[in-house]
Design a protein around this motif. Structure first.
Motif, short mmCIF file in Angstrom:
data_model
loop_
_atom_site.label_atom_id
_atom_site.label_comp_id
_atom_site.label_asym_id
_atom_site.label_seq_id
_atom_site.Cartn_x
_atom_site.Cartn_y
_atom_site.Cartn_z
N GLU A 80 0.92 -1.19 0.01
CA GLU A 80 -0.16 0.13 -0.19
C GLU A 80 0.84 1.16 0.01
O GLU A 80 0.34 2.22 -0.55
CB GLU A 80 -0.95 -0.01 1.39
N PHE A 81 2.10 1.25 0.76
CA PHE A 81 2.84 2.38 0.78
C PHE A 81 3.34 2.58 -0.83
O PHE A 81 3.13 3.87 -1.02
CB PHE A 81 4.08 2.12 1.58
N VAL A 82 4.04 1.48 -1.29
CA VAL A 82 4.59 1.80 -2.67
C VAL A 82 3.37 1.94 -3.68
O VAL A 82 3.54 3.08 -4.45
CB VAL A 82 5.37 0.73 -3.21
N GLY A 83 2.32 1.37 -3.45
CA GLY A 83 1.11 1.84 -4.49
C GLY A 83 0.57 3.16 -4.39
O GLY A 83 0.38 3.93 -5.42
N LEU A 84 0.53 3.74 -3.18
CA LEU A 84 -0.15 5.11 -2.98
C LEU A 84 1.09 5.98 -3.62
O LEU A 84 0.50 6.96 -4.08
CB LEU A 84 -0.30 5.35 -1.55
N TRP A 85 2.39 5.71 -3.07
CA TRP A 85 3.36 6.71 -3.67
C TRP A 85 3.50 6.88 -5.12
O TRP A 85 3.46 7.93 -5.85
CB TRP A 85 4.68 6.30 -3.44
N ILE A 86 3.14 5.58 -5.77
CA ILE A 86 2.93 5.78 -7.37
C ILE A 86 1.78 6.65 -7.73
O ILE A 86 1.94 7.63 -8.46
CB ILE A 86 3.15 4.36 -7.82
N THR A 87 0.59 6.55 -7.00
CA THR A 87 -0.57 6.99 -7.31
C THR A 87 -0.25 8.66 -7.29
O THR A 87 -0.70 9.56 -7.99
CB THR A 87 -1.69 6.75 -6.45
N ASP A 105 -0.56 -4.25 -6.19
CA ASP A 105 -0.73 -2.70 -5.73
C ASP A 105 0.12 -1.80 -6.46
O ASP A 105 -0.26 -0.78 -6.72
CB ASP A 105 -0.35 -2.71 -4.24
N VAL A 106 1.06 -2.13 -7.17
CA VAL A 106 1.88 -1.56 -7.95
C VAL A 106 1.14 -1.25 -9.20
O VAL A 106 0.98 0.16 -9.69
CB VAL A 106 3.25 -2.05 -8.35
N ILE A 107 0.38 -2.02 -9.83
CA ILE A 107 -0.53 -2.06 -10.93
C ILE A 107 -1.85 -0.86 -10.48
O ILE A 107 -2.08 -0.04 -11.32
CB ILE A 107 -0.75 -3.14 -11.52
N ALA A 108 -2.09 -1.23 -9.23
CA ALA A 108 -3.34 -0.69 -8.77
C ALA A 108 -2.95 1.01 -8.78
O ALA A 108 -3.70 1.92 -9.23
CB ALA A 108 -3.85 -0.98 -7.71
N GLY A 109 -1.58 1.24 -8.30
CA GLY A 109 -1.07 2.56 -8.07
C GLY A 109 -1.14 3.25 -9.43
O GLY A 109 -1.28 4.41 -9.79
N ILE A 167 -2.77 7.44 -13.17
CA ILE A 167 -3.15 7.87 -14.47
C ILE A 167 -4.54 8.83 -14.46
O ILE A 167 -4.58 9.64 -15.13
CB ILE A 167 -3.45 6.63 -15.45
N VAL A 168 -5.29 8.04 -13.58
CA VAL A 168 -6.64 8.69 -13.50
C VAL A 168 -6.64 10.25 -12.64
O VAL A 168 -7.16 10.97 -13.13
CB VAL A 168 -7.95 7.81 -12.69
#
Length: 166
Positions: free
Chosen positions: A93-100, A147-151, A156-157
């Motif tokens: 979640e940390f990494v995914g949110l940072w990507i987002t 989570d990386v892909i979700a991010g 993108i959105v």
């Protein structure tokens, strides 16, 4: 041994005794009694805010390093628990949110809230190909990859929304 949903005190102690467990559990944020992913994502905002002044290339480096560390930490923590993707493992979640939040580095404050909501939406909803990777890739890489892909999707959105409102 833990199930995917229950974390007993002995498992918690074993995780916190290991640097990998400490990282994989998001410095304890994954020990929330419910909604561990949401609590992990909320906890991820704190370091993001502290490091918000970094350039985009520096952030990408932080994300890559955090991803590699996360694959290792989640693999080790999963072995400690005997469960590949236990709910308490929230470093993804940390990494995914940072990507987002990459587009939010130079955006108004509300972009962080929108990015958080979008990331949680994609992480829970798991549209293709997120669900495909979630089902087929196991171990530390599997924990991190969906989570990386979700991010990426949420980022993108968020980027498109920011383009529209500017």
């Amino acid at each position: 041994m833990s199930t995917k949903y229950v974390l007993d005190p002995a498992d918690r102690r074993r995780l916190m005794a290991s640097p990998a467990g400490w990282i994989a559990c998001g410095f304890g944020s994954g020990f929330a009694p419910k909604a561990q992913g949401t609590f992990g994502s909320l906890a991820a905002i704190v370091p993001w805010l502290l490091l918000r002044g970094l350039s985009v290339p520096a952030w990408i480096a932080v994300i890559v390093v955090a991803f590699v560390i996360g694959v290792w930490a989640c693999h080790v923590a999963g072995r400690i628990l005997g469960v590949d993707d236990h709910r308490s493992l929230v470093w993804d979640e940390f990494v995914g949110l940072w990507i987002t939040l990459l587009p939010a580095l130079v955006a108004p404050w509300w972009a962080v809230i929108l990015g958080f909501a979008l990331f949680r939406l994609f992480d829970v909803w798991k549209p293709w190909p997120i669900a495909w990777f979630d089902r087929r890739v196991k171990g530390g890489l599997g924990v991190m990859l969906d989570d990386v892909i979700a991010g990426l999707f949420a980022g993108i959105v968020l980027y498109l929304v920011l383009l529209i409102v500017r």
